[in-house]
Design an enzyme around this catalytic site. Structure first.
Site, short mmCIF file in Angstrom:
data_model
loop_
_atom_site.label_atom_id
_atom_site.label_comp_id
_atom_site.label_asym_id
_atom_site.label_seq_id
_atom_site.Cartn_x
_atom_site.Cartn_y
_atom_site.Cartn_z
N CYS A 198 69.32 73.09 31.59
CA CYS A 198 69.81 74.45 31.38
C CYS A 198 68.69 75.47 31.53
O CYS A 198 67.53 75.20 31.20
CB CYS A 198 70.43 74.57 29.98
SG CYS A 198 72.16 74.06 29.93
N HIS A 256 75.17 68.42 33.13
CA HIS A 256 74.73 69.61 33.87
C HIS A 256 74.70 69.33 35.38
O HIS A 256 74.17 68.31 35.81
CB HIS A 256 73.33 70.00 33.37
CG HIS A 256 72.92 71.37 33.81
ND1 HIS A 256 72.74 72.41 32.92
CD2 HIS A 256 72.68 71.88 35.03
CE1 HIS A 256 72.39 73.50 33.60
NE2 HIS A 256 72.34 73.19 34.88
N HIS A 282 73.91 68.56 38.92
CA HIS A 282 72.67 68.23 39.61
C HIS A 282 72.94 67.16 40.66
O HIS A 282 73.94 66.45 40.60
CB HIS A 282 71.62 67.72 38.61
CG HIS A 282 71.96 66.38 38.02
ND1 HIS A 282 72.95 66.21 37.08
CD2 HIS A 282 71.46 65.13 38.25
CE1 HIS A 282 73.04 64.93 36.75
NE2 HIS A 282 72.14 64.25 37.45
N HIS A 285 75.43 59.39 64.21
CA HIS A 285 75.86 60.77 64.02
C HIS A 285 75.83 61.01 62.51
O HIS A 285 76.55 60.34 61.76
CB HIS A 285 77.29 60.83 64.56
CG HIS A 285 77.89 62.18 64.79
ND1 HIS A 285 78.37 62.56 66.02
CD2 HIS A 285 78.15 63.22 63.96
CE1 HIS A 285 78.91 63.77 65.94
NE2 HIS A 285 78.78 64.20 64.69
#
Lengths: 339, 339
Positions: free
Chosen positions: A49, A167, A169, A295
């Site tokens: 945070c 959180h 990420h 690809h």
């Protein structure tokens, strides 16, 4: 009789069993796991945070480079792979059946938002683009390291997808070897190329963009599709329309961010917030001959079921929704939103 | 530098990162998922509880064959694969890159106990043996079907391992093709055999039974070990000491049940109740040349972490406990219990 589809690149088998979704469950319908922190935009104990920056290693990148950052990247404090020669590992004994070697690499964390309760489903396009740009910057920096052979970018959302922290990420792991699954895909692409003289992904794009049966979204440079033989319900692939083996040569980052953004938007409208993994597959540096037939692409693997004993034991996946049906629903969700 | 180990049969890479277990989590430490039914031995809505037999298809096997059954086997009401020609599937178009075929098979459910709140960790040896005997009976019956090439026995315990229902049960899926993961293991065993003139599993057993570094339990006919390069924390393999490619030729069912029972006992003492998958790998009928180099075995894959984006994207596993350490803990747990 059940329909079993074969992935044209990996040869992986997927059994379609539509009725499976009707089976009873007393484990998956429980009230959502209670996470009292999920409503807050700041949590004192959360190391990711804004305001808690001292709980993480020093950042490698901050965008913008101020206290009001939107994205922060730093080395993982608990890396899966280490960058330094800080252990005295004994290598395999000669003639041992048990082989081991020293892995050297890097492991970075991308905090995608200063706010605890943000996620891909609720971020706006501008912030999502800033995150993708930061990821690309770090990807390019890591892959340019001469000791790094491959960079794995991946995202784990929710506990069922293996996330440790709430959180938002994602992570970048740089490796000094080629991962098996990437090697298998490159080899599978070669087999395809030898038969058809075409990159399998280019071939798939041509088909999907003309038939539009499994197409969810496209813009000038990218297409979002449900693949023909998806391992997971609502699995999607995001592919550049142009044949590009390496991710670091991609210039159309805004368009890439848009394609991913609208893909998550469609999924959110159709499915709500749900556990998923996302990862990038690109050609490893030392597999140069793959430049004509491999690809790069992103995969989103929703974790709404599966990876149970049958899948782990056999490598066969059971999917309860045909990709044509999933793509139709996701496309319609997006069209509804646009109105 | 991190230690990376290679599985001697599949060539799969496992990174050891012991510090990973120290990383913070706000998703995995939440109070255990609340399942209000987990305390009860009978739940009215559970189709597998004794007394609710009418909620399932008619049984194929009941042991003992009375109202007071301990194990019941019946066809899965929502099969992953179907036994009959009840769909008009169009096969692949010629020259299409998208291949599909009709799978025919069987899917049976083994209810392992009449009681809702029983599990492998709390069952007694006698009841566990009755379940294993019933499983073996059904395995033999299914594999003897001329249309069936392979039987996958597997168990999913808890939601994180992909279980749908709480009531203790496992499954048998009979397939008319060879699963990829089994094929890869058989092929890997051939490569090993070509180099060493020995079945890799026999070779591993010889090493593990003499060094005892990764041995958890043994009896006259079976050994329980942590493998050298485990995908999962506390992963264990249960192997017959005698070279046996096919499971249906196993005669020492009591000893097998004992080996599995004590393995789960050790895990329960060390880890408590935790999510896991168990599955059986045996030689497919049509791979007869593997008889000299393939060796049937059970795997227990604890799902205490992992199968996240990195694993799905790369095929590389990250393990935070060395198998020598895991085996030591499990062995000590068992020794403590015996005192």
């Amino acid at each position: 009789m059940s329909e079993i589809r074969i992935d044209p690149i990996t040869g992986r088998h997927v059994i379609f069993a539509v009725e499976r979704d009707l089976r009873p469950t007393d484990l998956w319908n429980l009230a959502k796991e209670v996470n009292p922190m999920s409503e807050l935009d700041y949590v004192q104990k959360c190391p990711f945070c804004k305001g808690n920056e001292s709980a993480t290693p020093e950042e490698i990148l901050k965008v913008p480079d101020s206290e009001d950052w939107k994205v922060r990247v730093f080395p993982n404090k608990f890396p899966a792979i280490k960058s330094m020669d800080d252990e005295n590992m004994q290598s395999s004994k000669p003639h041992s059946i048990y082989e081991k070697y020293s892995g050297i690499g890097t492991h970075e964390v991308i905090v995608e938002s200063p706010f605890h309760n943000t996620n891909y489903f609720t971020m706006n396009l501008e912030d999502f683009t800033i995150f993708i740009e930061a990821m690309v910057l770090r990807y390019k920096a890591i892959i340019s390291n001469k000791d790094i052979e491959y960079v794995s970018f991946f995202k784990n959302h929710q506990k069922l997808a293996g996330a440790s922290l709430f959180h938002p990420h994602s992570q970048l792991i740089g490796l000094n070897s080629v991962p098996d699954f990437v090697k298998y895909e490159v080899e599978g692409s070669k087999t395809f190329f030898d038969k058809t003289h075409s990159c399998p992904y280019c071939h798939i794009l041509e088909l999907e963009l003309s038939k539009k049966e499994r197409l969810i979204y496209e813009n000038e440079h990218f297409a979002v599709i449900c693949p023909f033989a998806p391992k997971y319900k609502y699995e999607t692939w995001i592919l550049p329309k142009k044949h590009l083996p390496y991710f670091e040569t991609e210039d159309n980052i805004d368009e890439l961010a848009k394609a991913l953004y609208f893909c998550f938007k469609a999924m959110y409208i159709e499915l709500g917030d749900f556990p998923f993994n996302m990862f990038l597959h690109a050609l490893p540096k030392t597999m140069k001959s793959g430049e004509i037939y491999y690809h790069y692409h992103f995969e989103i693997n929703p974790r709404l079921s599966g990876n149970a004993g049958f899948e782990l034991g056999t490598g066969i996946y059971i999917n309860s929704i045909y990709p044509e049906e999933a793509a139709k629903k996701l496309k319609e969700a997006l069209e509804k939103e646009e109105k």
